[in-house]
Design an enzyme around this catalytic site. Structure first.
Site, short mmCIF file in Angstrom:
data_model
loop_
_atom_site.label_atom_id
_atom_site.label_comp_id
_atom_site.label_asym_id
_atom_site.label_seq_id
_atom_site.Cartn_x
_atom_site.Cartn_y
_atom_site.Cartn_z
N LYS A 49 0.83 -1.20 0.00
CA LYS A 49 0.00 0.00 0.00
C LYS A 49 0.87 1.26 0.00
O LYS A 49 1.85 1.33 0.74
CB LYS A 49 -0.89 0.04 1.24
CG LYS A 49 -1.88 -1.12 1.36
CD LYS A 49 -2.75 -0.99 2.61
CE LYS A 49 -3.82 -2.06 2.65
NZ LYS A 49 -4.70 -1.93 3.85
N ARG A 85 -13.04 13.03 9.33
CA ARG A 85 -14.16 13.86 8.88
C ARG A 85 -15.47 13.21 9.30
O ARG A 85 -15.50 12.06 9.72
CB ARG A 85 -14.15 13.94 7.35
CG ARG A 85 -14.34 12.57 6.72
CD ARG A 85 -14.49 12.59 5.21
NE ARG A 85 -14.82 11.28 4.68
CZ ARG A 85 -13.96 10.32 4.40
NH1 ARG A 85 -12.67 10.51 4.60
NH2 ARG A 85 -14.37 9.16 3.93
N LEU A 106 -5.73 -9.89 3.96
CA LEU A 106 -6.87 -10.63 4.51
C LEU A 106 -7.83 -10.92 3.36
O LEU A 106 -8.21 -10.00 2.62
CB LEU A 106 -7.55 -9.81 5.61
CG LEU A 106 -6.64 -9.35 6.76
CD1 LEU A 106 -7.42 -8.53 7.78
CD2 LEU A 106 -5.99 -10.54 7.45
N GLU A 159 -11.30 2.85 10.78
CA GLU A 159 -11.68 1.77 9.88
C GLU A 159 -10.92 0.49 10.20
O GLU A 159 -9.69 0.53 10.35
CB GLU A 159 -11.35 2.13 8.42
CG GLU A 159 -12.22 3.20 7.83
CD GLU A 159 -11.95 3.38 6.33
OE1 GLU A 159 -12.67 4.19 5.73
OE2 GLU A 159 -11.03 2.73 5.77
N GLU A 203 1.32 -5.31 4.24
CA GLU A 203 0.49 -5.98 5.24
C GLU A 203 0.15 -7.39 4.77
O GLU A 203 0.07 -7.64 3.57
CB GLU A 203 -0.85 -5.21 5.43
CG GLU A 203 -0.71 -3.89 6.12
CD GLU A 203 -2.04 -3.15 6.30
OE1 GLU A 203 -3.02 -3.49 5.59
OE2 GLU A 203 -2.08 -2.26 7.15
N LYS A 204 -0.14 -8.24 5.72
CA LYS A 204 -0.77 -9.53 5.40
C LYS A 204 -2.08 -9.21 4.67
O LYS A 204 -2.82 -8.32 5.09
CB LYS A 204 -1.06 -10.27 6.72
CG LYS A 204 -1.76 -11.60 6.53
CD LYS A 204 -0.75 -12.68 6.20
CE LYS A 204 -1.44 -14.00 5.86
NZ LYS A 204 -0.47 -14.96 5.30
N ASN A 255 -10.37 8.09 9.27
CA ASN A 255 -10.91 9.24 8.54
C ASN A 255 -11.22 10.34 9.53
O ASN A 255 -11.93 10.11 10.51
CB ASN A 255 -12.18 8.86 7.79
CG ASN A 255 -11.92 7.74 6.81
OD1 ASN A 255 -10.93 7.75 6.09
ND2 ASN A 255 -12.78 6.75 6.79
N ARG A 302 -27.12 4.49 -0.82
CA ARG A 302 -26.69 5.69 -1.56
C ARG A 302 -27.34 5.68 -2.93
O ARG A 302 -27.11 4.75 -3.73
CB ARG A 302 -25.17 5.71 -1.72
CG ARG A 302 -24.46 5.81 -0.39
CD ARG A 302 -23.02 6.18 -0.61
NE ARG A 302 -22.26 6.03 0.61
CZ ARG A 302 -20.99 6.41 0.74
NH1 ARG A 302 -20.36 6.96 -0.29
NH2 ARG A 302 -20.35 6.25 1.88
N LYS A 338 -18.84 2.94 -1.28
CA LYS A 338 -19.86 2.26 -0.49
C LYS A 338 -21.23 2.46 -1.15
O LYS A 338 -21.50 3.53 -1.70
CB LYS A 338 -19.89 2.83 0.93
CG LYS A 338 -18.59 2.54 1.68
CD LYS A 338 -18.44 3.39 2.93
CE LYS A 338 -17.07 3.14 3.53
NZ LYS A 338 -16.70 4.18 4.51
C1 MV4 Z 1 -6.79 -4.45 2.82
C2 MV4 Z 1 -7.49 -5.58 2.32
C3 MV4 Z 1 -7.04 -6.83 2.71
N1 MV4 Z 1 -5.97 -6.95 3.52
N2 MV4 Z 1 -5.74 -4.62 3.63
C4 MV4 Z 1 -9.23 -1.19 0.34
C5 MV4 Z 1 -9.39 0.28 0.60
C6 MV4 Z 1 -8.52 0.63 1.74
N3 MV4 Z 1 -9.26 1.41 2.68
C7 MV4 Z 1 -8.07 -0.67 2.32
N4 MV4 Z 1 -8.52 -1.70 1.45
C8 MV4 Z 1 -8.23 -2.99 1.69
N5 MV4 Z 1 -7.17 -3.21 2.52
C9 MV4 Z 1 -5.34 -5.85 3.97
N6 MV4 Z 1 -4.28 -5.98 4.78
C10 MV4 Z 1 -8.59 -5.37 1.48
C11 MV4 Z 1 -8.96 -4.07 1.16
C12 MV4 Z 1 -10.12 -3.96 0.32
C13 MV4 Z 1 -11.32 -3.43 0.80
C14 MV4 Z 1 -11.44 -2.94 2.09
C15 MV4 Z 1 -12.62 -2.42 2.55
C16 MV4 Z 1 -13.73 -2.38 1.73
C17 MV4 Z 1 -13.66 -2.87 0.44
C18 MV4 Z 1 -12.46 -3.39 -0.04
C19 MV4 Z 1 -12.40 -3.89 -1.33
C20 MV4 Z 1 -11.22 -4.39 -1.79
C21 MV4 Z 1 -10.08 -4.42 -0.98
#
Ligand code: MV4
Length: 450
Positions: A158, A291, A203, A275, A200-201, A289, A337, A237
Site C-alpha cells: 500500500k 471527517r 486478509l 476503519e 500488510e498480510k 478518517n 446511496r 460504499k
Molecule cells: C486491505 C485488504 C485486505 N488486507 N488490507 C481497500 C481500501 C482501503 N481502505 C483498504 N482496502 C483494503 N485493505 C489488507 N491488509 C482489502 C482491502 C479492500 C477493501 C477494504 C474495505 C472495503 C472494500 C475493499 C475492497 C477491496 C479491498
C-alpha cells in the site's frame, strides 16, 4: 459562540449542516459554483456567495475564495462537510491564520492520519489492533521480499499517501512481489507525489467495519459503535448499516473502548472514523478518517444524536452533550446511496429531474438536495440522495427500506434504485452474511453487461 457558519460544500451534506445550524440558532452561509446557482443548498442557506466557475478545483476547492467569502459575510467558522477540503491540513492551517475556526480536527491530526504509515504507527502505539505487516515503510524490493517471507503470502503493498483503494497491489506469491511492489510505488509517486509504501498480510474475506468516535479536544472521547460498510463497488460504499450484523455487544464494547481511549489520549476533537477489517472475530486497523462521513446518519438513527450539532459544539469549546453512559443503541438502521448512474456500468447520468418525490413515514429519512425541475450538473459526484431507514430490528429496517424505495420517485435520470430492489431479494443481504467482495461478485454474475 458562533453566530454564522460558512459551509464549504454542496448537495445533501450542505443541507445537513444548514439544518443543524438552523436548529442551533446559527446563521448559515452557502458557497457555490456558477453551475450551482440554482442548487438547493443556495436556496436553503441564509446567505449565499458564488466562489467560482463549475470545476471544483476553481470553486469548492478554491481556498482563497472561501476565506474571502467568510470575510465578506462575517462567518466565524467553516464546516467542510465530506470530500473537497474536509481532510486538507493546509486548509485548516490557513483558516486558523485568518482567525477563523475549522469545524473538525486539528491540522496536525489530519496530517498524521493522512499518511497511512504514520497513522498505523500512531494507532499501534495507542493500543489499537493492526494488520500484521512491515514496521513502517519498506525502502526497497529486497526488504519487501524479506517481509513477504516473514509474514507469509498473500500480502498487500500500500502507498502511504493512498487510501480509499488507490495505490494498493496484492502479491499472491513471492513471484508477484516485484511487479506489485514496483506498481504500488509508481502509483504512489504519480497519484500523490509520494513513493513510500508499506506491506500488510492480505486478509482474503474480511468485512469493512468502522467505529465512530467523537472527542472534545480536551482528553474526553466516546465511541458510537460500528457501521458495517462491506457492500462496496470499486471502493465506493453503496449500502451501510448499524449495528453491524456480525458484531456482538461484547465485541462492540471492547473495540469501542479501545478506539475511544485512543482518540482521548491524543486530544482528538470532533467526529472521526476508525476503519477496520474484521475477519474470524478479530479487528485489524487499516485507516482513520478525520471527517464526518457520508454514512453518519445510520449512527445518528440508532443513537438518537445529531453529530453535526456536536461538531459545532466542540468547535466552540463546549463539552459534548452526552457521555459514553448516555449512548445506548436503539434498533437498526440502513442507508443506501442513491446515485444518478446508469446500470449496469454505473455510468454517471446527470440531467434534469422531471419529478421527485421523497419517501416518508415512520423511521424514514431522506437526505437529498433534489427538487422538481432541478438539473444535476455534470461536474460533481453522482450522489443525489441517501435513504436512511430505522427499525426496531434488522428485519424491520429491511422491510422499511423496501417500502420506502417503492415510494421514492426520481424521474428524468437513471439511478441506482433498481440495484437496491434487487439486493433486497438476496439471501446474503437478508442474512447480513456478506464480506467486502460479495457485491463485486454479485454484480459480475447478475448485472454483467449483455
Ligand atoms: C486491505 C485488504 C485486505 N488486507 N488490507 C481497500 C481500501 C482501503 N481502505 C483498504 N482496502 C483494503 N485493505 C489488507 N491488509 C482489502 C482491502 C479492500 C477493501 C477494504 C474495505 C472495503 C472494500 C475493499 C475492497 C477491496 C479491498
Amino acid at each position: 459562540m458562533f453566530d454564522k457558519i460558512l459551509i464549504a460544500n454542496r448537495g445533501e451534506i450542505a443541507l445537513r449542516v444548514i439544518r443543524a445550524c438552523r436548529e442551533m440558532g446559527i446563521q448559515s452561509v452557502a458557497v457555490h459554483s456558477t453551475a450551482d446557482a440554482d442548487a438547493m443548498h443556495v436556496r436553503m442557506a441564509d446567505e449565499a456567495i458564488c466562489i467560482g466557475p463549475p470545476p471544483s478545483t476553481e470553486s469548492y476547492l478554491n481556498v482563497a475564495s472561501i476565506i474571502a467569502a467568510c470575510e465578506v459575510t462575517g462567518a466565524q467558522a467553516i464546516h467542510p462537510g465530506y470530500g473537497f477540503l474536509s481532510e486538507n491540513a493546509n486548509f485548516v492551517q490557513i483558516i486558523q491564520d485568518h482567525d477563523l475556526t475549522f469545524i473538525g480536527p486539528t491540522a496536525e491530526h489530519i496530517r498524521v492520519m493522512g499518511d497511512k504509515i504514520t497513522a498505523k504507527d500512531t494507532m499501534k502505539a495507542l493500543g489499537v489492533p493492526c494488520v500484521p505487516g512491515s514496521d513502517g515503510g519498506v525502502p526497497d524490493l529486497a526488504s519487501a521480499k524479506r517481509i513477504g517471507e516473514e509474514i507469509g503470502y498473500p500480502v498487500i503493498i500500500k502507498a502511504t499517501a493512498g487510501g480509499g483503494g488507490r495505490g494498493m497491489k496484492v502479491a499472491q506469491t513471492a513471484a508477484d512481489m516485484e511487479s506489485a511492489f514496483m506498481t504500488a510505488r509508481a502509483e504512489g509517486k504519480s497519484n500523490f507525489g509520494n513513493d513510500e509504501v508499506y506491506i500488510e498480510k492480505y486478509l482474503t474475506t474480511p468485512r469493512h467495519i468502522e467505529i465512530q468516535v467523537f472527542g472534545d479536544g480536551k482528553g474526553n472521547a466516546v465511541h458510537l459503535g460500528e457501521r458495517d460498510c462491506s457492500l462496496q463497488r470499486r471502493h465506493q460504499k453503496v449500502f451501510e448499516e448499524a449495528p453491524g450484523p456480525a458484531i456482538s455487544a461484547e465485541e462492540r464494547a471492547a473495540i469501542g473502548k479501545t478506539c475511544a481511549d485512543a482518540v482521548a489520549k491524543i486530544d482528538y476533537i470532533g467526529a472521526g472514523t476508525i476503519e477496520f477489517l474484521y475477519e474470524n472475530g478479530e479487528f485489524y486497523f487499516i485507516e482513520m478518517n478525520t471527517r464526518l462521513q457520508v454514512e453518519h446518519p445510520v449512527t445518528e438513527a440508532i443513537f438518537g444524536v445529531d453529530l453535526v450539532r456536536e461538531q459545532i459544539r466542540v468547535a466552540e469549546g463546549l463539552p459534548m452533550s452526552f457521555t459514553q453512559d448516555d449512548l445506548t443503541i436503539n434498533g437498526h438502521a440502513i442507508e443506501v446511496r442513491i446515485n444518478a448512474e446508469r446500470l449496469p456500468n454505473f455510468a454517471p447520468c446527470p440531467g434534469r429531474i422531471t419529478q421527485y418525490h421523497a419517501p416518508g413515514g415512520l423511521g424514514v429519512r431522506m437526505d437529498s438536495a433534489l427538487y422538481d425541475g432541478y438539473s444535476i450538473p455534470p461536474f460533481y459526484d453522482s450522489l443525489i440522495g441517501k435513504l436512511i431507514v430505522h427499525g426496531r430490528d434488522r428485519p424491520e429496517a429491511l422491510a422499511r427500506l423496501n417500502r420506502a424505495l417503492g415510494e421514492l420517485i426520481v424521474d428524468g435520470v437513471d439511478t441506482t434504485v433498481p440495484l437496491f430492489h434487487a439486493l433486497l431479494e438476496e439471501e446474503a443481504v437478508q442474512a447480513g452474511s456478506y464480506n467486502i467482495h460479495w457485491l463485486e461478485h454479485w454484480l459480475e454474475t447478475n448485472l454483467a453487461e449483455g
